[in-house]
Design a protein around this motif. Structure first.
Motif, PDB file in Angstrom:
ATOM      1  N   TYR A  88      -1.717   7.111  -1.131  1.00 31.35           N
ATOM      2  CA  TYR A  88      -1.065   6.969   0.169  1.00 31.35           C
ATOM      3  C   TYR A  88      -1.211   8.239   0.999  1.00 31.35           C
ATOM      4  O   TYR A  88      -1.466   9.322   0.463  1.00 31.35           O
ATOM      5  CB  TYR A  88       0.416   6.613  -0.012  1.00 31.35           C
TER       6      TYR A  88
ATOM      7  N   LYS B 295     -10.834   3.332  -8.404  1.00 31.81           N
ATOM      8  CA  LYS B 295     -10.973   2.533  -9.620  1.00 31.81           C
ATOM      9  C   LYS B 295     -11.605   3.404 -10.696  1.00 31.81           C
ATOM     10  O   LYS B 295     -12.696   3.948 -10.498  1.00 31.81           O
ATOM     11  CB  LYS B 295     -11.842   1.303  -9.365  1.00 31.81           C
TER      12      LYS B 295
ATOM     13  N   LYS C 175      -8.382   3.491  -2.446  1.00 34.88           N
ATOM     14  CA  LYS C 175      -8.214   2.761  -3.700  1.00 34.88           C
ATOM     15  C   LYS C 175      -9.229   3.368  -4.651  1.00 34.88           C
ATOM     16  O   LYS C 175     -10.426   3.359  -4.376  1.00 34.88           O
ATOM     17  CB  LYS C 175      -8.504   1.274  -3.511  1.00 34.88           C
TER      18      LYS C 175
ATOM     19  N   PHE D 107       1.156   8.086  -4.970  1.00 36.19           N
ATOM     20  CA  PHE D 107       0.249   7.048  -5.464  1.00 36.19           C
ATOM     21  C   PHE D 107       1.011   6.028  -6.286  1.00 36.19           C
ATOM     22  O   PHE D 107       2.123   6.282  -6.754  1.00 36.19           O
ATOM     23  CB  PHE D 107      -0.859   7.672  -6.327  1.00 36.19           C
TER      24      PHE D 107
ATOM     25  N   GLU E  79      -3.773   3.388  -6.003  1.00 38.26           N
ATOM     26  CA  GLU E  79      -3.667   3.365  -4.548  1.00 38.26           C
ATOM     27  C   GLU E  79      -3.092   4.701  -4.112  1.00 38.26           C
ATOM     28  O   GLU E  79      -1.991   5.069  -4.514  1.00 38.26           O
ATOM     29  CB  GLU E  79      -2.774   2.215  -4.064  1.00 38.26           C
TER      30      GLU E  79
ATOM     31  N   VAL F  58      -6.483   0.823 -11.320  1.00 33.73           N
ATOM     32  CA  VAL F  58      -6.690   0.859  -9.874  1.00 33.73           C
ATOM     33  C   VAL F  58      -5.548   1.686  -9.290  1.00 33.73           C
ATOM     34  O   VAL F  58      -4.375   1.319  -9.420  1.00 33.73           O
ATOM     35  CB  VAL F  58      -6.701  -0.550  -9.250  1.00 33.73           C
TER      36      VAL F  58
ATOM     37  N   VAL G 101      -2.063   3.153   2.916  1.00 38.52           N
ATOM     38  CA  VAL G 101      -3.003   3.353   1.819  1.00 38.52           C
ATOM     39  C   VAL G 101      -4.239   4.041   2.391  1.00 38.52           C
ATOM     40  O   VAL G 101      -4.859   3.548   3.324  1.00 38.52           O
ATOM     41  CB  VAL G 101      -3.409   2.017   1.167  1.00 38.52           C
TER      42      VAL G 101
END
Length: 146
Positions: A66, A14, A12, A71, A64, A62, A9
């Motif tokens: 990579y 948001k 992150k 994602f 994530e 949210v 990851v």
């Protein structure tokens, strides 16, 4: 994650996006673009996942990202303040909460919101969730009726 390999990851992200209305314009495009993620693919997946929700309802998400530019994302329930104002039938809260009320909401409505939000609130009892919803209503100037 084939073969049990764990992806790294790298970020992150948001965001809060209206249900069914994700598009490449801000905030989505710049947030995903700077990580090299496929913006259109995210928009397509998000809009598909939120297609059964009320169009335009703000949905926290949210994402994530990579290292391999792929994602995953999870959607959460709409903000408590949005749900409280919607149930109270008002567009915005009171300018002077505590002195002036913008609308009113009943305890059964509070409980309904609390049940919907419990998973995202990080509380372990319905009473704690109800307490948080009541606090949100009070800070928005929405009167809680028994």
């Amino acid at each position: 994650m084939k073969g049990g390999a764990k992806k790294t990851v790298v970020a992150k992200i948001k965001l809060q996006i209206p249900a069914g209305k994700a598009n490449p314009s801000p905030p989505v495009g710049p947030a995903l673009g700077q990580r090299g993620l496929n913006i259109m693919e995210f928009c397509k997946q998000f809009n598909d996942r939120t297609k059964d929700m009320e169009v335009g309802m703000p949905i926290p998400v949210v994402i994530e990202a990579y290292a391999d530019k792929t994602f995953t994302f999870i959607t959460k329930t709409p903000p408590t303040s949005y749900l409280v104002k919607k149930k109270a039938g008002v567009a915005s809260g009171s300018k002077t909460p505590g002195r002036e009320f913008a609308g009113k909401i009943t305890m059964p409505q509070i409980e309904e919101i609390a049940k919907m939000k419990m998973a995202d609130m990080g509380v372990d009892s319905l009473e704690a969730a109800i307490s948080q919803v009541i606090g949100t209503a009070a800070s928005a100037g929405i009167k809680v009726e028994a």
